[in-house]
Design an enzyme around this catalytic site. Structure first.
Site, PDB file in Angstrom:
ATOM      1  CB  SER A 414      -0.852   0.080   1.258  1.00 55.98           C
ATOM      2  OG  SER A 414      -1.444  -1.131   1.550  1.00 55.98           O
ATOM      3  CG  HIS A 435      -2.753  -0.548  -3.806  1.00 60.06           C
ATOM      4  ND1 HIS A 435      -3.252   0.713  -3.592  1.00 60.06           N
ATOM      5  CD2 HIS A 435      -2.774  -1.169  -2.603  1.00 60.06           C
ATOM      6  CE1 HIS A 435      -3.572   0.845  -2.317  1.00 60.06           C
ATOM      7  NE2 HIS A 435      -3.297  -0.279  -1.702  1.00 60.06           N
ATOM      8  CD  GLU A 447      -4.130   3.387  -6.269  1.00 60.01           C
ATOM      9  OE1 GLU A 447      -4.476   4.571  -6.248  1.00 60.01           O
ATOM     10  OE2 GLU A 447      -3.376   2.904  -5.392  1.00 60.01           O
ATOM     11  CG  ASN A 485      -4.342   4.207   0.542  1.00 58.46           C
ATOM     12  OD1 ASN A 485      -5.557   4.344   0.584  1.00 58.46           O
ATOM     13  ND2 ASN A 485      -3.755   3.022   0.650  1.00 58.46           N
TER      14      ASN A 485
HETATM   15  P1  NAD Z   1      -2.334  -9.840   6.843  1.00 56.25           P
HETATM   16  O1  NAD Z   1      -1.547  -9.665   8.068  1.00 56.25           O
HETATM   17  O2  NAD Z   1      -3.767 -10.138   6.941  1.00 56.25           O
HETATM   18  O3  NAD Z   1      -1.682 -10.979   5.947  1.00 56.25           O
HETATM   19  C1  NAD Z   1      -0.327 -11.113   5.726  1.00 56.25           C
HETATM   20  C2  NAD Z   1      -0.057 -12.587   5.549  1.00 56.25           C
HETATM   21  O4  NAD Z   1       1.263 -12.747   5.064  1.00 56.25           O
HETATM   22  C3  NAD Z   1      -0.141 -13.388   6.854  1.00 56.25           C
HETATM   23  O5  NAD Z   1      -1.000 -14.473   6.656  1.00 56.25           O
HETATM   24  C4  NAD Z   1       1.300 -13.830   7.116  1.00 56.25           C
HETATM   25  O6  NAD Z   1       1.361 -15.108   7.728  1.00 56.25           O
HETATM   26  C5  NAD Z   1       1.860 -13.857   5.707  1.00 56.25           C
HETATM   27  N1  NAD Z   1       3.308 -13.676   5.663  1.00 56.25           N
HETATM   28  C6  NAD Z   1       4.060 -12.789   6.337  1.00 56.25           C
HETATM   29  N2  NAD Z   1       5.344 -12.898   5.961  1.00 56.25           N
HETATM   30  C7  NAD Z   1       5.409 -13.870   5.039  1.00 56.25           C
HETATM   31  C8  NAD Z   1       6.453 -14.420   4.253  1.00 56.25           C
HETATM   32  N3  NAD Z   1       7.701 -14.015   4.385  1.00 56.25           N
HETATM   33  N4  NAD Z   1       6.156 -15.406   3.395  1.00 56.25           N
HETATM   34  C9  NAD Z   1       4.894 -15.842   3.244  1.00 56.25           C
HETATM   35  N5  NAD Z   1       3.864 -15.348   3.954  1.00 56.25           N
HETATM   36  C10 NAD Z   1       4.108 -14.359   4.829  1.00 56.25           C
HETATM   37  O7  NAD Z   1      -2.075  -8.511   5.996  1.00 56.25           O
HETATM   38  P2  NAD Z   1      -2.960  -7.915   4.811  1.00 56.25           P
HETATM   39  O8  NAD Z   1      -3.917  -6.941   5.363  1.00 56.25           O
HETATM   40  O9  NAD Z   1      -3.429  -9.024   3.980  1.00 56.25           O
HETATM   41  O10 NAD Z   1      -1.866  -7.075   4.028  1.00 56.25           O
HETATM   42  C11 NAD Z   1      -0.943  -7.675   3.159  1.00 56.25           C
HETATM   43  C12 NAD Z   1      -0.364  -6.622   2.241  1.00 56.25           C
HETATM   44  O11 NAD Z   1      -1.414  -6.011   1.517  1.00 56.25           O
HETATM   45  C13 NAD Z   1       0.382  -5.507   2.921  1.00 56.25           C
HETATM   46  O12 NAD Z   1       1.457  -5.117   2.107  1.00 56.25           O
HETATM   47  C14 NAD Z   1      -0.642  -4.403   2.981  1.00 56.25           C
HETATM   48  O13 NAD Z   1      -0.076  -3.119   3.049  1.00 56.25           O
HETATM   49  C15 NAD Z   1      -1.338  -4.608   1.664  1.00 56.25           C
HETATM   50  N6  NAD Z   1      -2.693  -4.064   1.598  1.00 56.25           N
HETATM   51  C16 NAD Z   1      -3.555  -4.193   2.624  1.00 56.25           C
HETATM   52  C17 NAD Z   1      -4.834  -3.668   2.516  1.00 56.25           C
HETATM   53  C18 NAD Z   1      -5.834  -3.848   3.629  1.00 56.25           C
HETATM   54  O14 NAD Z   1      -6.825  -3.104   3.644  1.00 56.25           O
HETATM   55  N7  NAD Z   1      -5.648  -4.771   4.521  1.00 56.25           N
HETATM   56  C19 NAD Z   1      -5.220  -3.022   1.340  1.00 56.25           C
HETATM   57  C20 NAD Z   1      -4.321  -2.923   0.289  1.00 56.25           C
HETATM   58  C21 NAD Z   1      -3.059  -3.440   0.424  1.00 56.25           C
END
Ligand code: NAD
Length: 708
Positions: A414, A435, A447, A485
């Site tokens: 993000s 994104h 995005e 964002n």
């Molecule tokens: P989350 O914590 O729900 O999920 C992350 C997952 O990644 C977890 O299940 C974790 O076990 C796994 N993980 C961590 N390190 C790892 C690795 N080295 N290898 C394999 N798996 C690994 O987080 P999320 O909300 O899904 O966010 C993930 C990404 O998406 C982030 O970069 C976040 O900024 C981006 N994002 C989030 C949102 C949102 O609203 N949540 C929106 C857009 C983008």
């Protein structure tokens, strides 16, 4: 057999039937040339003694997509569509419309004004004008209720949703099973009509049975659509047209339709919705590639991280029939992620949106692994792990080792710099940002983030892939928060600051809700979790240190564990199991105390100030984004805001909104607040150079051209 043709309309005499065919590629838009062609060919057929009946049809996949919207801005060019329809309806020889493919808007109105209609069962027809902020203005609102009945017509005209021909037995005289049967059927049908000596049957002369349209039909319909039509101008006018069809003679109803059509056409909403129609299509026109740029095949996808985003992203591909390998570090995390996806699908099945076979078929496309080697044959991999640069770089180093040459390596970050992520690989040209928005299986926006070295064919592939998974993709450049964002930061900051200055969160939320967003900033913050914004601020304290008031109330709330809906307490309070926000005087007290500490005098704040303070800095940031080339055009920003943030489509997006109210007015207001708000004003209300430039030149964002 004789033949005559103009470029887009042609006619052919088949025995005693004149077959008039439209062929204005790609969608048979009823452009001036088509309207002229129809007048010419129908008139000739009427004058020709060898013609006893007329068939109207199309040589293209569509019967007609309707009006040529690009002609709207040019004003009316004769002949008008109503003039064409008048000629057809008043023809003294039977006119049969062979609706050989989808017919929308003016295309359907053309068929409705014909004396008879023939089509096939699964064909789709509709009057989608309401989506452009207007209503069918060529008799559609008067003729459809006469043929389909008022209830069905109301639904189609007010929602703009198409209907299958087989659900419209009143509209079509003959409904064949398959399109291939149309040609033979229509000739037989015409022959029978002529043999029986049937006179032309004018739709306008049909009488609606009033029993089908009691007062309560309209009252209930209004109630039923109140939520989805909130804030929109056109739907109510559509209803009034159908009421007129029921209650007035045809000519008066038609006059009412004309009056209300003009009323709608002259609204900012119509301008906004028509702008948005083009904005959405223009988003996929990207200067980085052209027709000759190749596209890579995406047959198998890898997703790293089976958390909130990874799960949703994987579902998009499974829904499109594309197999996915999901990778987590630990089996438990993988099982948990796959379990969440299954529950998601099962919930859809419970609601009747999927069958249990669909659920199993989609789950069968989702395979889990903890081994990077299982990603060796994927064509695209999307990383969705924790938002930490070192974690992401470690993942990309691994991907670079195992993924085949030509695989696209994407990150769902993000906020992190996609260039820094790409830099750890030996193939930065294959690295791109994708994104997604949360929930990733629901939100339509994507995005597509172009890094410095991303190859044009990677960008083109990503934009096309988005269509496959039914997303609306917008190409953006690398910067903190990308487009959406980065701009929302200004919006949240101002909402928080207004609270310190004396506005109540519920009042701010109400103003933004009334502006047309689905919810205000504080309700949204509580839903997303106040901790999310807090973590972002923690990473950016050095950039906001100059403003001690920056989101202080939100900081206090998070420090007290009030992180939002998930704990029943955020800016608002929540009763167990209920998502309705309850205003909390304690929060207002916190705001008061913080304001005192900061020397901010609380005061009464008008609704207008709330709108300006929250939206103008967001627009100002949009101007910077445009100037920097992070977004290629202002309409791209609008698409992002409508699809990603719930900006009301009837305002067209933030940049269209600024164009509508006048860029100079936004600029003047920025200057006003810069002066009024002291140091805070100086810090956050400096007009962007592009805003100032356009205001001085009297131009709109739409008119902005880079390099001029
Ligand atoms: P989350 O914590 O729900 O999920 C992350 C997952 O990644 C977890 O299940 C974790 O076990 C796994 N993980 C961590 N390190 C790892 C690795 N080295 N290898 C394999 N798996 C690994 O987080 P999320 O909300 O899904 O966010 C993930 C990404 O998406 C982030 O970069 C976040 O900024 C981006 N994002 C989030 C949102 C949102 O609203 N949540 C929106 C857009 C983008």
């Amino acid at each position: 057999m004789s033949e005559q043709s103009s470029s887009v309309v042609s006619s052919q005499l088949q025995q005693n039937v004149a077959v008039i065919t439209m062929s204005n590629a790609p969608v048979n838009a009823l452009s001036t040339a088509v309207r002229k062609g129809l007048i010419e060919h129908v008139s000739q057929a009427l004058e020709n003694d060898a013609v006893d009946a007329i068939v109207l049809t199309s040589s293209l996949a569509l019967f007609s997509g309707g009006a040529d919207i690009s002609e709207f801005s040019k004003g009316l060019v004769e002949p008008s569509l109503p003039a064409v329809l008048d000629l057809i309806e008043n023809a003294n020889k039977p006119v049969i419309a062979v609706v050989s493919g989808p017919a929308f808007g003016g295309g359907l109105e053309l068929a409705l004004a014909s004396h008879y209609r023939v089509t096939f069962a699964d064909n789709k027809v509709g009057l989608p004008e309401v989506n452009l902020g207007i209503l069918p203005g060529a008799g559609g609102t008067q003729r459809l209720p006469r043929l389909a009945g008022p209830a069905k017509a109301l639904d189609m005209i007010v929602t703009g949703k198409p209907a299958k021909a087989k659900t419209l037995p009143g509209v079509f005289d003959v409904i064949v099973d398959k399109p291939e049967e149309l040609q033979a059927t229509v000739m037989t049908f015409a022959g029978e009509l002529l043999a029986k000596g049937e006179a032309p049957r004018k739709t306008s002369e049909l009488v609606i049975d009033k029993a089908q349209a009691p007062e309560q039909l309209f009252a209930e319909f209004r109630k039923g659509i109140a939520k989805q039509a909130r804030g929109f101008y056109a739907p109510e006018r559509c209803i009034q047209c159908v009421e007129a069809a029921v209650n007035l003679p045809f000519e008066q109803g038609l006059a009412k339709e004309g009056e209300l059509f003009m009323e709608c056409m002259n609204t900012p909403q119509a301008r906004a919705q028509q702008h948005f129609f083009f904005a959405e299509r223009a988003a996929s026109h990207v200067a980085d590639f052209d027709k000759s740029t190749p596209v890579r095949d995406i047959k198998k996808v890898g997703v790293i991280g089976a958390g909130t985003m990874g799960g949703g992203i994987a579902m998009n591909f499974a829904n499109a029939g594309i197999p996915v390998v999901m990778l987590e570090m630990k089996q438990e995390a993988l099982d948990k992620g796959l379990g969440v996806i299954r529950r998601n699908y099962e919930n859809s099945a419970k609601k009747g949106k999927l069958t249990s076979e669909d659920v199993e078929a989609r789950m069968a496309l989702l395979n889990g692994t903890t081994e990077y080697n299982d990603l060796a044959d994927v064509d695209l991999v999307i990383e969705a792990v924790f938002e930490k640069m070192d974690v992401k770089q470690a993942v990309f180093t691994k991907l670079d080792e195992v993924c085949k040459p030509g695989a696209i390596l994407a990150t769902n970050t993000s906020t992190l710099d996609v260039n820094e992520i790409a830099a750890v690989t030996s193939r930065p040209e294959d690295v791109i940002g994708l994104h997604f928005f949360s929930p990733a299986n629901v939100m339509k926006l994507l995005e597509v983030v172009k890094a410095d070295k991303t190859a044009p064919d990677v960008i083109k592939t990503a934009m096309q892939m988005a269509k496959t998974i039914r997303k609306v993709a917008v190409l953006v450049g690398v910067c903190f928060g990308f487009v959406g964002n980065r701009m929302i930061e200004a919006y949240s900051r101002e909402a928080n600051r207004l609270m310190l200055e004396g506005a109540k969160p519920e009042d701010i939320d109400k103003v933004i809700y009334d502006f047309g967003f689905p919810m205000g900033p504080f309700t949204m913050g509580d839903m997303a979790g106040l901790d999310i914004g807090y973590f972002v601020r923690e990473g950016r304290r050095e950039f906001i240190a100059h403003d001690p008031s920056y989101c202080v109330v939100a900081d206090r709330l998070v420090e007290q564990g009030r992180v939002g809906l998930k704990v029943g307490k955020g800016t608002y309070l929540y009763e167990q199991g209920n998502r309705t926000p309850i205003p909390d005087p304690e929060v207002i007290e916190i705001a008061k105390q913080e304001a005192q500490k900061l020397g901010i005098e609380q005061r009464e704040i008008s609704q207008q100030e709330i709108v300006e303070r929250i939206l103008y800095p967001l627009i100002n940031e949009g101007a910077k984004i445009l100037d920097e080339g992070i977004a290629a055009k202002s309409s791209d920003i609008d698409v992002i805001y409508v699809y990603g943030y719930g900006f009301p489509v009837y305002r067209g997006g933030p940049m269209q909104y600024a164009d509508e109210i006048g860029v100079n007015n936004v600029y003047e207001a920025m200057l006003k607040y810069r002066e009024q708000l002291g140091d805070y004003g100086k810090a956050w209300f400096e007009p962007a150079p592009l805003l100032a430039k356009l205001a001085e030149q009297g131009k709109s964002f739409k008119q902005f051209k880079r390099g001029e």
